[in-house]
Every structure is written in C-alpha cells, then in structure tokens.
Write a protein that holds these residues in place. Structure first.
Motif, short mmCIF file in Angstrom:
data_model
loop_
_atom_site.label_atom_id
_atom_site.label_comp_id
_atom_site.label_asym_id
_atom_site.label_seq_id
_atom_site.Cartn_x
_atom_site.Cartn_y
_atom_site.Cartn_z
N GLU A 92 0.85 -1.19 0.00
CA GLU A 92 0.00 0.00 0.00
C GLU A 92 0.89 1.24 0.00
OE1 GLU A 92 -4.09 -1.20 2.26
OE2 GLU A 92 -2.46 -0.46 3.52
N ILE A 93 0.59 2.16 -0.91
CA ILE A 93 1.32 3.42 -0.97
C ILE A 93 0.30 4.55 -1.02
CG2 ILE A 93 2.91 4.87 -2.29
CD1 ILE A 93 4.23 2.34 -3.32
N VAL A 115 -3.44 4.23 -2.01
CA VAL A 115 -4.38 4.63 -0.96
C VAL A 115 -4.68 6.12 -1.14
CG1 VAL A 115 -4.74 4.82 1.53
CG2 VAL A 115 -3.42 2.90 0.59
N PRO A 116 -5.94 6.47 -1.35
CA PRO A 116 -6.27 7.88 -1.56
C PRO A 116 -6.07 8.70 -0.29
CG PRO A 116 -8.27 6.53 -1.55
CD PRO A 116 -7.10 5.59 -1.45
N SER A 154 -5.52 9.59 6.16
CA SER A 154 -4.97 8.50 5.36
C SER A 154 -4.34 9.06 4.09
CB SER A 154 -6.05 7.47 5.00
OG SER A 154 -6.94 7.99 4.05
N GLY A 155 -3.47 8.22 3.50
CA GLY A 155 -2.80 8.61 2.28
C GLY A 155 -1.32 8.87 2.46
N THR A 213 -5.95 15.67 -2.11
CA THR A 213 -4.90 15.20 -3.01
C THR A 213 -3.55 15.81 -2.68
OG1 THR A 213 -5.45 16.92 -4.59
CG2 THR A 213 -6.51 14.78 -4.91
N SER A 214 -3.54 16.70 -1.68
CA SER A 214 -2.33 17.38 -1.26
C SER A 214 -2.46 17.75 0.21
CB SER A 214 -2.13 18.65 -2.11
OG SER A 214 -1.17 19.50 -1.54
N ARG A 215 -1.33 17.88 0.89
CA ARG A 215 -1.35 18.28 2.30
C ARG A 215 -1.79 19.74 2.48
NH1 ARG A 215 3.26 15.08 2.02
NH2 ARG A 215 3.14 13.21 3.29
#
Length: 114
Positions: free
Chosen positions: A32-33, A68-69, A102-103, A84-86
C-alpha cells in the motif's frame, strides 16, 4: 531516489518474515502506498525489480501496488473529506484546518509465499 532504500527495507522485512515463519519464496507482495506519501509507485516497481532479482527469496516475486487515496478530517465542518495534497482546503467548507487521516502510508499489506 529514496525509493531504492525503501525497496531494500521492504526486502529486509520479507527476509525477516521468512526467517520467522519458515517460507522460502515470495510470490507476490501487495504494497500500500498513500497518494500523499513522497513515494513514487513507478519508481518502487522499478527498484523492486532490481533489488528482488538478486535475492533467492524474492527473485521471481511480483510487486502489486495498492494506491491509498488521501483523506483528512476537517476541524471546521467536522467532515471526513478527500484530499490530493497536504495543503488542500476542505472541499466542503473551504476551511484550512485539515488533519490528514490517510494517504501518507507505505506498508506491506499482504504476501503470497511458498
């Protein structure tokens, strides 16, 4: 390319698990990435091919990557939201107080062994 050292670490974990559980061959590794991690899945695939080939335990192993989204908890609207970004803002309320839930992970999820 830090993926090479990460891949070497994955192979060391596989060696440790083989010693602990008595298997002699890894057929498939599911890794998982997280989308928010700094790991490039394609680089991991390339590096795994190079590192695994020189090891009898992993020489024929296949790497399967599960992406992993990213997700976060918005402290302003109390909602779980996709990110999709921090540095994303909350897609529901526009708030900036997001805690990533998560992600960011990279972990071995499953093994197929002999």
């Amino acid at each position: 390319m830090h993926e090479m050292s990460l891949t070497e670490g994955v192979v060391r974990i596989l060696e440790d698990q083989a010693a602990a559980h008595g298997f002699t061959r890894v057929k498939t590794v599911w890794l998982e990435i997280g989308e928010l991690s700094t790991v490039v899945p394609e680089s991991m695939e390339f590096c795994f091919g190079a590192v695994a080939a020189g090891n009898p335990l992993t020489a024929d192993a296949r790497l399967e990557i599960i992406r992993v989204p990213g997700a976060a908890w918005c402290m302003d609207c109390s909602e779980n939201v996709p990110v999709t970004s921090r540095v994303d803002l909350c897609p529901k309320c526009g708030g900036a107080k997001l805690a990533v839930t998560s992600g960011e992970e990279m972990r071995i999820k499953e093994l197929e062994v002999e």
